[in-house]
Design a protein around this motif. Sequence first.
Motif, PDB file in Angstrom:
ATOM      1  N   LYS A 120       2.397  15.012  -5.529  1.00  0.00           N
ATOM      2  CA  LYS A 120       1.960  15.499  -3.890  1.00  0.00           C
ATOM      3  C   LYS A 120       3.069  15.471  -3.033  1.00  0.00           C
ATOM      4  O   LYS A 120       4.036  14.456  -3.078  1.00  0.00           O
ATOM      5  CB  LYS A 120       0.883  14.321  -3.571  1.00  0.00           C
ATOM      6  N   PRO A 121       3.248  16.082  -1.961  1.00  0.00           N
ATOM      7  CA  PRO A 121       4.054  16.267  -0.867  1.00  0.00           C
ATOM      8  C   PRO A 121       3.911  14.723  -0.104  1.00  0.00           C
ATOM      9  O   PRO A 121       2.802  14.214   0.154  1.00  0.00           O
ATOM     10  CB  PRO A 121       3.754  17.456  -0.054  1.00  0.00           C
ATOM     11  N   ALA A 122       5.105  14.454   0.782  1.00  0.00           N
ATOM     12  CA  ALA A 122       4.935  13.130   1.446  1.00  0.00           C
ATOM     13  C   ALA A 122       4.317  13.570   2.598  1.00  0.00           C
ATOM     14  O   ALA A 122       5.054  14.011   3.800  1.00  0.00           O
ATOM     15  CB  ALA A 122       6.296  12.534   1.699  1.00  0.00           C
ATOM     16  N   ASP A 123       3.253  13.811   3.000  1.00  0.00           N
ATOM     17  CA  ASP A 123       2.389  14.140   4.234  1.00  0.00           C
ATOM     18  C   ASP A 123       1.762  12.935   5.000  1.00  0.00           C
ATOM     19  O   ASP A 123       0.911  12.274   4.560  1.00  0.00           O
ATOM     20  CB  ASP A 123       1.284  15.175   3.937  1.00  0.00           C
ATOM     21  N   GLU A 124       2.515  12.382   6.108  1.00  0.00           N
ATOM     22  CA  GLU A 124       2.094  11.112   6.479  1.00  0.00           C
ATOM     23  C   GLU A 124       0.821  11.168   6.965  1.00  0.00           C
ATOM     24  O   GLU A 124       0.072  10.248   7.233  1.00  0.00           O
ATOM     25  CB  GLU A 124       3.123  10.872   7.759  1.00  0.00           C
ATOM     26  N   SER A 125       0.342  12.399   7.371  1.00  0.00           N
ATOM     27  CA  SER A 125      -0.991  12.558   8.051  1.00  0.00           C
ATOM     28  C   SER A 125      -2.113  12.187   6.967  1.00  0.00           C
ATOM     29  O   SER A 125      -3.067  11.820   7.345  1.00  0.00           O
ATOM     30  CB  SER A 125      -1.140  13.952   8.524  1.00  0.00           C
ATOM     31  N   ARG A 126      -1.562  12.101   5.714  1.00  0.00           N
ATOM     32  CA  ARG A 126      -2.714  11.693   4.587  1.00  0.00           C
ATOM     33  C   ARG A 126      -2.342  10.381   4.120  1.00  0.00           C
ATOM     34  O   ARG A 126      -3.180   9.980   3.075  1.00  0.00           O
ATOM     35  CB  ARG A 126      -2.476  12.750   3.604  1.00  0.00           C
ATOM     36  N   TYR A 127      -1.565   9.624   4.773  1.00  0.00           N
ATOM     37  CA  TYR A 127      -1.251   8.113   4.293  1.00  0.00           C
ATOM     38  C   TYR A 127      -2.550   7.347   4.736  1.00  0.00           C
ATOM     39  O   TYR A 127      -3.144   7.350   5.682  1.00  0.00           O
ATOM     40  CB  TYR A 127      -0.140   7.601   5.199  1.00  0.00           C
ATOM     41  N   PRO A 128      -2.936   6.614   3.615  1.00  0.00           N
ATOM     42  CA  PRO A 128      -4.267   6.227   3.793  1.00  0.00           C
ATOM     43  C   PRO A 128      -4.595   4.816   4.905  1.00  0.00           C
ATOM     44  O   PRO A 128      -5.492   4.340   5.026  1.00  0.00           O
ATOM     45  CB  PRO A 128      -4.604   5.517   2.145  1.00  0.00           C
ATOM     46  N   VAL A 129      -3.587   4.453   5.531  1.00  0.00           N
ATOM     47  CA  VAL A 129      -3.604   3.215   6.321  1.00  0.00           C
ATOM     48  C   VAL A 129      -3.607   3.775   7.827  1.00  0.00           C
ATOM     49  O   VAL A 129      -2.629   4.476   8.159  1.00  0.00           O
ATOM     50  CB  VAL A 129      -2.798   2.185   5.900  1.00  0.00           C
ATOM     51  N   VAL A 169       0.751  -1.282  -0.062  1.00  0.00           N
ATOM     52  CA  VAL A 169      -0.025   0.068  -0.055  1.00  0.00           C
ATOM     53  C   VAL A 169       0.839   1.352   0.034  1.00  0.00           C
ATOM     54  O   VAL A 169       0.782   2.229  -0.669  1.00  0.00           O
ATOM     55  CB  VAL A 169      -0.944   0.159   1.271  1.00  0.00           C
ATOM     56  N   ARG A 170       1.948   1.201   0.814  1.00  0.00           N
ATOM     57  CA  ARG A 170       2.836   2.219   0.994  1.00  0.00           C
ATOM     58  C   ARG A 170       3.428   2.832  -0.447  1.00  0.00           C
ATOM     59  O   ARG A 170       3.621   3.833  -1.040  1.00  0.00           O
ATOM     60  CB  ARG A 170       3.923   2.123   1.894  1.00  0.00           C
ATOM     61  N   ALA A 171       3.883   1.440  -1.062  1.00  0.00           N
ATOM     62  CA  ALA A 171       4.524   1.866  -2.622  1.00  0.00           C
ATOM     63  C   ALA A 171       3.578   2.187  -3.464  1.00  0.00           C
ATOM     64  O   ALA A 171       4.130   3.015  -4.164  1.00  0.00           O
ATOM     65  CB  ALA A 171       5.280   0.353  -2.915  1.00  0.00           C
ATOM     66  N   GLU A 172       2.270   1.837  -3.313  1.00  0.00           N
ATOM     67  CA  GLU A 172       1.273   2.371  -4.384  1.00  0.00           C
ATOM     68  C   GLU A 172       1.089   3.835  -3.996  1.00  0.00           C
ATOM     69  O   GLU A 172       0.736   4.657  -5.046  1.00  0.00           O
ATOM     70  CB  GLU A 172      -0.163   1.630  -4.228  1.00  0.00           C
ATOM     71  N   TRP A 173       1.011   4.259  -2.682  1.00  0.00           N
ATOM     72  CA  TRP A 173       0.746   5.354  -2.372  1.00  0.00           C
ATOM     73  C   TRP A 173       1.796   6.550  -2.835  1.00  0.00           C
ATOM     74  O   TRP A 173       1.592   7.570  -3.266  1.00  0.00           O
ATOM     75  CB  TRP A 173       0.390   5.786  -0.903  1.00  0.00           C
ATOM     76  N   ASN A 174       3.116   6.019  -2.437  1.00  0.00           N
ATOM     77  CA  ASN A 174       4.024   6.687  -3.117  1.00  0.00           C
ATOM     78  C   ASN A 174       4.331   6.879  -4.569  1.00  0.00           C
ATOM     79  O   ASN A 174       4.476   7.978  -4.959  1.00  0.00           O
ATOM     80  CB  ASN A 174       5.645   6.016  -2.563  1.00  0.00           C
ATOM     81  N   ALA A 175       3.833   6.079  -5.233  1.00  0.00           N
ATOM     82  CA  ALA A 175       3.643   6.180  -6.710  1.00  0.00           C
ATOM     83  C   ALA A 175       2.644   7.145  -7.176  1.00  0.00           C
ATOM     84  O   ALA A 175       3.078   7.933  -7.888  1.00  0.00           O
ATOM     85  CB  ALA A 175       3.481   4.772  -7.382  1.00  0.00           C
ATOM     86  N   TRP A 176       1.565   7.001  -6.463  1.00  0.00           N
ATOM     87  CA  TRP A 176       0.476   8.009  -6.788  1.00  0.00           C
ATOM     88  C   TRP A 176       1.103   9.319  -6.450  1.00  0.00           C
ATOM     89  O   TRP A 176       0.734  10.473  -7.330  1.00  0.00           O
ATOM     90  CB  TRP A 176      -0.788   7.608  -5.960  1.00  0.00           C
TER      91      TRP A 176
END
Length: 124
Positions: A115-124, A102-109
Amino acid sequence: VPKKPKHPPKPAKAPTVDKTQAKTLEDETVTAFIRSEYEAWVEQHNKTVDEERFKIFKGNFLATLETFETTGQYHALNQFADMTPEEYKKEPAQVDEVDSYVRAEWNAWREQYNKPADESRYPV
């Protein structure tokens, strides 16, 4: 020369089915469809067909359909589709595997859409 009939033959009358019979037939059709999906899933994930696992898979399968019908969000069935939530929580290695995916997919997106790397917006 045979004469043509004046009227086409009447179609056979459809058998009557009461509501209980209809529900049973519907349930059997749905279960047969889910079983075929389960067997394909088992083959895809190199698992073994197991009736207890099928019951769990069926529940998870129906839950994904219900989610889709109510929210429009599609959730694919992954390698954990035959696990109960309790079983899934007991498997930290599997949770880490999903999280890394999921993290790899999120980073690719994020990269695709700048988009900035904002952990508060990480979907899990």
